[in-house]
Design an enzyme around this catalytic site. Structure first.
Site, PDB file in Angstrom:
ATOM      1  N   LYS A  43      41.214  45.552  50.226  1.00  0.00           N
ATOM      2  CA  LYS A  43      40.254  45.644  49.128  1.00  0.00           C
ATOM      3  C   LYS A  43      39.762  47.105  49.075  1.00  0.00           C
ATOM      4  O   LYS A  43      39.664  47.756  50.125  1.00  0.00           O
ATOM      5  CB  LYS A  43      39.077  44.689  49.413  1.00  0.00           C
ATOM      6  N   ALA A  68      35.442  41.143  36.866  1.00  0.00           N
ATOM      7  CA  ALA A  68      34.613  42.328  37.060  1.00  0.00           C
ATOM      8  C   ALA A  68      33.805  42.048  38.323  1.00  0.00           C
ATOM      9  O   ALA A  68      32.664  41.599  38.265  1.00  0.00           O
ATOM     10  CB  ALA A  68      33.712  42.584  35.870  1.00  0.00           C
ATOM     11  N   LEU A  71      33.760  46.107  42.581  1.00  0.00           N
ATOM     12  CA  LEU A  71      34.157  46.777  43.832  1.00  0.00           C
ATOM     13  C   LEU A  71      33.245  46.406  45.011  1.00  0.00           C
ATOM     14  O   LEU A  71      32.818  47.281  45.775  1.00  0.00           O
ATOM     15  CB  LEU A  71      34.224  48.299  43.648  1.00  0.00           C
ATOM     16  N   ASN A 123      42.384  54.292  44.384  1.00  0.00           N
ATOM     17  CA  ASN A 123      42.053  53.467  43.220  1.00  0.00           C
ATOM     18  C   ASN A 123      41.485  54.372  42.134  1.00  0.00           C
ATOM     19  O   ASN A 123      40.299  54.688  42.126  1.00  0.00           O
ATOM     20  CB  ASN A 123      41.069  52.366  43.622  1.00  0.00           C
ATOM     21  N   CYS A 126      40.186  51.408  38.337  1.00  0.00           N
ATOM     22  CA  CYS A 126      39.363  50.211  38.167  1.00  0.00           C
ATOM     23  C   CYS A 126      38.693  50.282  36.786  1.00  0.00           C
ATOM     24  O   CYS A 126      37.983  51.242  36.492  1.00  0.00           O
ATOM     25  CB  CYS A 126      38.303  50.131  39.258  1.00  0.00           C
ATOM     26  N   THR A 188      44.551  46.415  36.496  1.00  0.00           N
ATOM     27  CA  THR A 188      44.168  45.503  35.412  1.00  0.00           C
ATOM     28  C   THR A 188      43.856  46.312  34.148  1.00  0.00           C
ATOM     29  O   THR A 188      43.606  47.520  34.217  1.00  0.00           O
ATOM     30  CB  THR A 188      42.910  44.707  35.799  1.00  0.00           C
ATOM     31  N   GLY A 212      47.357  39.082  35.564  1.00  0.00           N
ATOM     32  CA  GLY A 212      48.174  37.893  35.352  1.00  0.00           C
ATOM     33  C   GLY A 212      49.257  38.097  34.304  1.00  0.00           C
ATOM     34  O   GLY A 212      49.482  39.221  33.836  1.00  0.00           O
ATOM     35  N   GLY A 260      49.314  39.692  43.175  1.00  0.00           N
ATOM     36  CA  GLY A 260      47.868  39.512  43.223  1.00  0.00           C
ATOM     37  C   GLY A 260      47.432  38.165  42.717  1.00  0.00           C
ATOM     38  O   GLY A 260      47.473  37.158  43.432  1.00  0.00           O
TER      39      GLY A 260
END
Ligand SMILES: Cc1cc2nc3c(=O)[nH]c(=O)nc-3n(C[C@H](O)[C@H](O)[C@H](O)COP(=O)(O)O)c2cc1C
Length: 299
Positions: A43, A68, A71, A123, A126, A188, A212, A260
């Protein structure tokens, strides 16, 4: 047959747990490993502990999920024990980090390096954490500076994770030139769901990140295009829902594939089944190694 060398990191197969989807609990990482995953991305860690947003933080939509989470993570103090434990278990560990500026990235990379992580995933994508993530990754110059400084200061692999944008290939190329060892495509995609009976957005943060099946063809296109311009490995992420989606990513040019949201839906057995199904596919089509599959859709 399924082993890969990912920028010098030896993996038993090319399936990688995507950051954040199963939370930050080490027991979840272990379950993914026991079910055959090739590597773990943790994560995302930030400097300070983050509580995350208030619920609702995730909602199902047609063809995927909107999240959402904000983080949520224990902050830099939480990094060392997680990384050291995973490494003790022999698990290839990629540590996801997000900062507000170069200095924050360097501080987090330093902890990952001292804890013997195999790589850091930056990352930079995000879509719902203000001041972090996408806001950084869309700034090409800043992205380049972060990568260069980490590569200058630490002998460690660096994989920037980029989000969808009109110039994602150009940013990926700049990342390569700056010294990135591979690039993760994509995160995403910003989206929203409105509850028409309450007449307001469902998520507490209003906007979320779509994951997805809905994003899979988009991710395949990004990987395919990037493959034609990059010389470093591409790690694909986005919408894997069955084993065919994984093969598609490989054929588009990915060297490794992150999974994921599908795990939330189908459970950790999905990893084992995917590996079996891909082995059968390769045998039936005469592919002897993964390398033979990577990028074949370009020929
Ligand atoms: C609940 C949830 C939490 C996530 N947390 C993170 C995160 O902390 N860091 C990150 O880089 N990506 C995060 N992601 C994005 C995933 O790593 C992945 O890139 C994205 O979900 C697309 O892949 P998928 O369609 O296979 O889920 C998160 C996704 C979900 C659904």
């Amino acid at each position: 047959m399924l082993q890969i060398d990912l920028a010098g990191i030896k993996l038993r197969n090319f399936l990688i747990l995507a950051s954040g989807v199963v939370g930050s609990d080490v027991s979840m990482y272990l379950r993914a490993w026991e079910n055959g995953i090739g590597a773990i991305v943790t994560k995302t860690f930030t400097i300070e502990r983050r509580e995350g947003f208030t619920t609702p933080i995730i909602t199902a939509v047609r063809c995927g999920y909107l999240n959402a989470v904000g983080l949520e993570n224990p902050g830099k103090e939480g990094m060392k024990p997680v990384i050291e434990y995973l490494k003790k278990c022999g698990i290839p560990t990629i540590v996801s980090i997000a900062g507000r500026d170069v200095d924050e990235f360097l501080q987090l990379a330093s902890i990952a390096y001292e804890s013997n992580a195999d790589a850091v995933e930056l990352n930079l994508s995000c879509p719902h954490a203000k001041g972090l993530g996408l806001e950084i990754g869309l700034d090409r110059e800043l992205t380049v500076r972060i990568i260069k400084r980490i590569k200058d200061d630490f002998d460690m692999k660096v994989f920037p994770k980029l989000g969808l944008s009109s110039n994602v290939t150009e940013i990926a190329k700049s990342a390569e030139v700056a010294g990135a060892d591979g690039v993760v495509l994509i995160n995403t995609i910003r989206g929203m769901k409105i509850d028409i009976w309450l007449a307001k957005p469902v998520l507490s943060n209003k906007f979320g990140g779509l994951s997805g099946p809905a994003i899979h063809p988009i991710a395949v296109a990004v990987v395919y295009q990037a493959y034609e311009h990059l010389n470093i490995p591409i790690i694909a992420s986005g919408g894997v829902w069955d084993w065919e989606d994984v093969v598609e990513f490989l054929m588009a040019g990915a060297k490794a594939v992150q999974i994921g949201s599908v795990l939330t839906d189908k459970g950790f057995e999905f990893i084992r089944e995917t590996i079996e199904n891909i082995k059968n596919f390769m045998n039936s089509r005469g592919y002897k190694s993964v390398e033979e599959l990577i990028g074949v859709a370009h020929e």
